[in-house]
Design an enzyme around this catalytic site. Structure first.
Site, mmCIF file in Angstrom:
data_model
loop_
_atom_site.group_PDB
_atom_site.id
_atom_site.type_symbol
_atom_site.label_atom_id
_atom_site.label_comp_id
_atom_site.label_asym_id
_atom_site.label_seq_id
_atom_site.Cartn_x
_atom_site.Cartn_y
_atom_site.Cartn_z
ATOM 1 N N HIS A 83 -3.289 7.236 3.619
ATOM 2 C CA HIS A 83 -3.604 5.943 2.692
ATOM 3 C C HIS A 83 -5.285 5.402 2.957
ATOM 4 C CE1 HIS A 83 -3.862 2.003 0.986
ATOM 5 N NE2 HIS A 83 -3.738 1.423 2.543
ATOM 6 N N CYS A 135 0.905 -1.187 -0.037
ATOM 7 C CA CYS A 135 -0.078 -0.236 0.250
ATOM 8 C C CYS A 135 0.626 1.432 -0.038
ATOM 9 C CB CYS A 135 -1.080 -0.472 0.593
ATOM 10 S SG CYS A 135 -1.995 -1.582 1.381
ATOM 11 N N ASN A 149 -10.102 -0.192 0.143
ATOM 12 C CA ASN A 149 -8.796 -0.102 0.364
ATOM 13 C C ASN A 149 -8.408 -0.248 -0.675
ATOM 14 O OD1 ASN A 149 -5.583 -0.126 0.529
ATOM 15 N ND2 ASN A 149 -5.821 -1.517 2.518
#
Length: 329
Positions: free
Chosen positions: A254, A114, A284
């Protein structure tokens, strides 16, 4: 001689198919209320069976190039940050380079989960700052639905598919990158990983039957890591630039969990109105999160030339990255 490196244009690609929490209720023992309360996610996008990571990369890349007013032939390098490449090899970046017609560009994939886009952007910005290259395309893209265990309610509710891209190039002095930080904690590598498919555990009937090719996550430990590292790295990167949180115009965190974002907002003491959140719509999307956020914010007129933009991400590795930019577009 050093050059200032910044974002010249952005683009994104999101699959048309929407999977809501109510859809997930039919697959696993969960509920819309449970998912929203613990994650903030209401729906996510899922790529159709014919779409691979490179296909979304290509659409995001073309949008970013158009936004930047840059032709594919002008690119010196293409970096694709992904945990879900089309193949183990060749790199997804090489596939994108060919289909994009970027005849003069080198190409490679980057694996930082990520945190991938921040890592990729950091590499690109330093290539430009050194004078080696003038224009680099950085893409974050994932088809996480392909490595999702749809019987595991602890992971399948969290992730979505998508791609985002940024053209990175030379900008006016004083604009672009003000400070960067990359970090890792390899002792936490097994807290979020794909057990099988690599040289440690090659694919076998046993690894397939044992769900070894899906995402495995220790949610509690990853949450604790993220809650600690997000505000810490933001404070350090601000200090490097000689700025305070009050100087930040927009924060792009994020998009992993709404509670993690809320925790960072609390510890940083930043106005929530300055924090970009779209986790409710997309879940996500790993390396694609940050460039999708930047693209949305730019298209909606929330980013202005001269804005101080703070970006922070964390992911498998365990890794993290933060950067402070003075928006140049």
């Amino acid at each position: 001689m050093g050059f200032s490196a910044g974002i010249l244009g952005t683009g994104a690609c999101l699959p048309e198919k929407v999977m809501t929490n109510f859809d997930l209720e039919k697959l696993v023992d969960t509920s819309n209320e449970w998912i929203v309360e613990r994650t903030g996610i209401r729906e996510r996008r899922i790529a159709d069976p014919e779409t691979a990571t490179s296909d979304m990369c290509l659409k995001a890349a073309r949008a970013a190039l158009k936004d930047a007013g840059v032709k594919a032939e002008e690119l010196d390098l293409i970096i694709v940050a992904t945990a879900t490449p089309d193949y183990m090899f060749p790199s997804t970046a090489c596939i994108v380079q060919d289909k994009l017609g970027a005849a003069h560009a080198g190409a490679f994939d980057l694996a930082a989960g990520c945190s991938g886009f921040v890592y990729g952007f950091s590499v690109a910005s330093q290539m430009i700052a050194s004078g080696l290259y003038q224009k680099v395309l950085v893409i974050g893209a994932e088809t996480l639905s392909r490595i999702m265990d749809w019987t595991d309610r602890n992971t399948c509710v969290l992730f979505g598919d998508g791609a985002g891209a940024a053209v990175v190039g030379r900008v006016e002095d004083g604009y672009g990158v003000l400070a960067l930080e990359l970090g890792s904690k390899g002792s936490g590598a097994m807290e979020l990983y794909q057990p099988a498919g690599g040289s440690r555990r090659p694919a076998t009937h046993e690894t397939v039957d044992g769900h070894g090719h899906f995402i495995h996550m220790n949610g509690k430990e990853v949450y604790k890591f993220a809650a600690r590292i997000m505000p810490a790295t933001c404070k350090r990167v601000l200090a490097k630039a000689g700025l305070t949180i009050g100087d930040v115009d927009m924060l792009f965190p994020h998009q992993a969990n709404q509670r993690i974002i809320d925790n960072a907002v609390k510890h940083l003491k930043i106005d929530p109105a300055k924090v970009w959140v779209n986790i409710d719509k997309y879940g996500n999307t790993s390396a694609a999160c940050i460039p999708i956020c930047l693209t949305e914010a730019q298209r909606e007129g929330r980013l202005h030339k001269g804005d101080n933009v703070l970006v922070v991400a964390f992911g498998t590795g365990l890794t993290w990255g933060s950067m402070l930019l003075k928006w140049a577009k």
